[in-house]
Design an enzyme around this catalytic site. Structure first.
Site, PDB file in Angstrom:
ATOM      1  N   LEU A 113     -10.086 -42.201   3.708  1.00 50.67           N
ATOM      2  CA  LEU A 113     -10.150 -41.574   4.959  1.00 50.67           C
ATOM      3  C   LEU A 113      -9.937 -40.387   5.339  1.00 50.67           C
ATOM      4  O   LEU A 113      -9.374 -39.480   5.290  1.00 50.67           O
ATOM      5  CB  LEU A 113      -8.696 -41.914   4.602  1.00 50.67           C
ATOM      6  CG  LEU A 113      -8.078 -43.241   5.123  1.00 50.67           C
ATOM      7  CD1 LEU A 113      -8.210 -44.561   4.364  1.00 50.67           C
ATOM      8  CD2 LEU A 113      -7.003 -44.009   6.305  1.00 50.67           C
ATOM      9  N   HIS A 114     -11.314 -40.197   5.484  1.00 49.30           N
ATOM     10  CA  HIS A 114     -11.111 -38.989   5.658  1.00 49.30           C
ATOM     11  C   HIS A 114     -10.961 -38.864   7.424  1.00 49.30           C
ATOM     12  O   HIS A 114     -10.600 -39.636   8.033  1.00 49.30           O
ATOM     13  CB  HIS A 114     -12.872 -38.087   6.249  1.00 49.30           C
ATOM     14  CG  HIS A 114     -13.854 -39.110   6.773  1.00 49.30           C
ATOM     15  ND1 HIS A 114     -14.693 -38.906   8.343  1.00 49.30           N
ATOM     16  CD2 HIS A 114     -14.501 -39.885   6.176  1.00 49.30           C
ATOM     17  CE1 HIS A 114     -15.096 -39.461   8.557  1.00 49.30           C
ATOM     18  NE2 HIS A 114     -15.144 -40.254   7.450  1.00 49.30           N
ATOM     19  N   ALA A 115     -11.820 -37.629   8.152  1.00 52.20           N
ATOM     20  CA  ALA A 115     -10.737 -37.025  10.148  1.00 52.20           C
ATOM     21  C   ALA A 115     -10.800 -38.890  10.446  1.00 52.20           C
ATOM     22  O   ALA A 115      -9.560 -38.920  11.389  1.00 52.20           O
ATOM     23  CB  ALA A 115     -11.576 -35.330  10.353  1.00 52.20           C
ATOM     24  N   VAL A 168     -16.534 -42.200   2.355  1.00 44.97           N
ATOM     25  CA  VAL A 168     -15.645 -40.930   1.912  1.00 44.97           C
ATOM     26  C   VAL A 168     -14.101 -41.360   2.139  1.00 44.97           C
ATOM     27  O   VAL A 168     -13.514 -40.279   1.872  1.00 44.97           O
ATOM     28  CB  VAL A 168     -16.686 -39.506   3.029  1.00 44.97           C
ATOM     29  CG1 VAL A 168     -17.467 -39.320   2.310  1.00 44.97           C
ATOM     30  CG2 VAL A 168     -16.662 -39.964   4.191  1.00 44.97           C
TER      31      VAL A 168
END
Length: 114
Positions: free
Chosen positions: A31-33, A29
């Site tokens: 660089l999410h959180a 996904v």
């Protein structure tokens, strides 16, 4: 797709280096959180300046800013150019590139095998 490290030594300090590399984001996904936090924490551990550009952009973002990294909405398949300037710049670039190539160590954290 990744390139080697390029460095240019500058005066007056023998440890002051500029270097840059490219790496593809392969995390499912992007660089999410969690990956953004992991990336910026590692970047902040080095005394040099660290910046990133996404997919050939000429806009350089502060690699130590969680707001800038998350705001860039970096997706799987994005090509990051990472550059560092200052003391330990080469080590910083190498560590950040390896972190991205290891998918931010998320498989280890969640007990998954690659």
């Amino acid at each position: 797709m990744t390139t080697g490290l390029r460095s240019e030594k500058q005066e007056p300090h023998p440890l002051h280096v500029n270097c840059q590399t490219e790496v593809e984001v392969k995390h499912g996904v992007g660089l999410h959180a969690r990956p953004s936090v992991t990336f910026t924490r590692l970047a902040k551990s080095f005394p040099c300046s660290i910046e990133i550009a996404v997919n050939g952009s000429d806009v350089w973002l502060n690699g130590k800013s969680i707001i800038k990294i998350m705001g860039a909405k970096i997706r799987k398949g994005s090509i990051l150019r990472i550059r560092a300037d200052g003391i330990l710049a080469e080590e910083a670039i190498r560590a950040l590139k390896e972190l991205i190539e290891r998918n931010f160590d998320e498989e280890k954290k969640h007990g998954r095998t690659p």
